[in-house]
Design a protein around this motif. Structure first.
Motif, short mmCIF file in Angstrom:
data_model
loop_
_atom_site.label_atom_id
_atom_site.label_comp_id
_atom_site.label_asym_id
_atom_site.label_seq_id
_atom_site.Cartn_x
_atom_site.Cartn_y
_atom_site.Cartn_z
N SER A 1 0.82 -1.21 0.00
CA SER A 1 0.00 0.00 0.00
C SER A 1 0.85 1.27 0.00
CB SER A 1 -0.93 0.01 1.21
OG SER A 1 -1.84 -1.06 1.18
N HIS A 2 2.00 1.19 0.64
CA HIS A 2 2.92 2.32 0.69
C HIS A 2 3.99 2.15 -0.38
CE1 HIS A 2 1.82 2.64 5.24
NE2 HIS A 2 0.91 3.19 4.45
N ARG A 3 4.17 3.19 -1.20
CA ARG A 3 5.14 3.11 -2.28
C ARG A 3 6.54 3.46 -1.77
NH1 ARG A 3 3.48 6.36 -7.46
NH2 ARG A 3 4.03 8.05 -6.04
N SER A 4 7.50 2.64 -2.13
CA SER A 4 8.89 2.91 -1.75
C SER A 4 9.36 4.24 -2.30
CB SER A 4 9.79 1.78 -2.25
OG SER A 4 9.36 0.54 -1.74
N LEU A 5 8.88 4.60 -3.48
CA LEU A 5 9.24 5.88 -4.08
C LEU A 5 8.86 7.04 -3.18
CD1 LEU A 5 10.28 7.37 -6.64
CD2 LEU A 5 7.92 7.33 -7.49
N ASP A 6 7.69 6.93 -2.53
CA ASP A 6 7.22 8.01 -1.66
C ASP A 6 8.00 8.10 -0.36
OD1 ASP A 6 5.26 8.92 -3.41
OD2 ASP A 6 3.75 7.53 -2.65
N LEU A 7 8.63 7.00 0.06
CA LEU A 7 9.42 7.05 1.28
C LEU A 7 10.53 8.09 1.16
CD1 LEU A 7 10.16 6.00 4.08
CD2 LEU A 7 11.49 4.19 2.97
N GLY A 8 11.06 8.25 -0.06
CA GLY A 8 12.09 9.27 -0.27
C GLY A 8 11.62 10.66 0.09
N GLN A 9 10.33 10.96 -0.17
CA GLN A 9 9.80 12.27 0.19
C GLN A 9 9.76 12.48 1.70
OE1 GLN A 9 6.53 13.95 -2.32
NE2 GLN A 9 6.16 11.80 -2.83
N LEU A 10 9.38 11.42 2.43
CA LEU A 10 9.36 11.53 3.88
C LEU A 10 10.77 11.72 4.44
CD1 LEU A 10 6.52 10.21 3.27
CD2 LEU A 10 6.76 9.07 5.48
N LEU A 11 11.72 10.98 3.88
CA LEU A 11 13.10 11.10 4.37
C LEU A 11 13.70 12.45 4.01
CD1 LEU A 11 14.46 7.52 3.60
CD2 LEU A 11 13.53 8.42 5.74
N ASP A 12 13.35 12.99 2.85
CA ASP A 12 13.80 14.34 2.50
C ASP A 12 13.28 15.36 3.51
OD1 ASP A 12 15.22 13.58 0.25
OD2 ASP A 12 13.58 13.97 -1.14
N ALA A 13 12.00 15.25 3.84
CA ALA A 13 11.39 16.19 4.78
C ALA A 13 12.02 16.06 6.16
CB ALA A 13 9.88 15.96 4.86
N ALA A 14 12.33 14.83 6.57
CA ALA A 14 12.98 14.62 7.86
C ALA A 14 14.39 15.20 7.87
CB ALA A 14 13.01 13.14 8.19
N ALA A 15 15.12 14.97 6.77
CA ALA A 15 16.49 15.48 6.68
C ALA A 15 16.52 17.00 6.67
CB ALA A 15 17.17 14.93 5.43
N GLU A 16 15.51 17.61 6.09
CA GLU A 16 15.42 19.07 6.02
C GLU A 16 14.80 19.69 7.27
OE1 GLU A 16 13.19 19.60 2.46
OE2 GLU A 16 14.76 18.73 1.19
N ARG A 17 14.47 18.84 8.27
CA ARG A 17 13.91 19.29 9.54
C ARG A 17 12.61 20.06 9.37
NH1 ARG A 17 17.83 16.38 10.21
NH2 ARG A 17 19.50 16.68 11.74
#
Length: 288
Positions: free
Chosen positions: A133-149
């Protein structure tokens, strides 16, 4: 699996702790992968009878995000999911398996995974479904947002602009939309998708919360964790994702989970509104 970015040594991605000489001036995915060298990322995947879906999920996850570690939390699946996961863990150091003796629900599986992650000094801890249900491609967006605080809790949201659901029946659509409207009306969290199970937590959030006091399941668990995060003063950010209806396995949604969420949200909302009223009265009271 080799990284698609040959300028960064794969062995470096597997090392732990701050590294001298690693440039962080790159943008986009490169900057996030460099960030992953500085902070450990764990993806927690609860499983119960996901033997068919899990191999596909892990393959896609490591293809898109080869730098992350994975923890599979298996509730003694009778279909052999846990045994298969053990075999993969022997071959790939990124894969870890936590076996639980009984099926006690999604919430408790995630709590066990969070505690495991905190004990091993992971900095970003993600929630991820095993069923596709969760796309691996979209995980990158979450990690980007986390890295950018951008937030202390990053939610992959279906209900912000750009978010989308695919192949959902109307009943499921209205259930999810209605649940989130209800949560915001009753609790006022200001989160569009408080029931979402696609998330990335900064470890500081999980360290600050009383995880032993969380007893909720399903929809209710996600709302509970959002509520606790907001009440503790942490920032919540939402990024749009595409949620795809599962193709393999069976949904764990049930009437009891929905009923639990409805009842508990009403109680939390009352508590939160009372607290807000007390703070308002305290600010407006004349000082002596």
């Amino acid at each position: 699996m080799e990284s698609a970015l040959p300028s960064i040594d794969n062995s470096l991605l597997r090392q732990r702790g701050p590294k001298a000489g690693v440039s962080t001036h790159c943008l986009g995915r490169v900057s996030r992968i460099v960030e992953s060298v500085l902070s450990k990322i764990l993806v927690v995947i609860p499983t119960f009878n996901e033997r068919l879906a899990l191999p596909v999920t892990l393959a896609g996850l490591f293809e898109q995000q080869p730098e992350v570690d994975v923890l599979i939390v298996d509730d003694s699946s009778p279909d052999g999911t846990g045994e298969w996961a053990d075999e993969q863990a022997e071959q790939d150091p990124r894969i870890n398996v936590l076996h639980r003796s009984e099926k006690s629900g999604l919430g408790m599986a995630y709590i066990a995974g969070f505690e495991w992650a905190l004990d091993r000094d992971y900095e970003i801890i993600c929630e991820f479904d095993a069923d596709g249900s969760h796309r691996s491609l979209d995980l990158g967006q979450l990690l980007d947002a986390a890295a950018e605080r951008r937030g202390d809790l990053i939610i992959g949201s279906r209900w912000v602009p750009g978010g989308e659901v695919v192949d959902w029946p109307k009943s499921r659509y209205f259930l999810s939309r209605g649940a989130n409207v209800y949560v915001n009306a009753v609790m006022g969290l200001g989160v569009k998708d408080a029931t979402a199970g696609f998330r990335a937590y900064n470890r500081a959030v999980l360290e600050a919360l009383d995880l032993s006091g969380v007893q909720s399941q399903g929809y209710c668990f996600q709302i509970d964790m959002t509520y606790r995060t907001v009440e503790a003063g942490f920032r919540v950010a939402e990024v749009p994702i595409v949620f795809v209806e599962r193709e393999l396995g069976e949904s764990k949604m049930s009437g009891s989970i929905i009923s639990e969420a409805f009842t508990k949200v009403a109680g939390w909302g009352l508590t939160r509104r009372r607290s807000q009223l007390r703070r308002l009265l305290t600010r407006s009271s004349p000082t002596t």
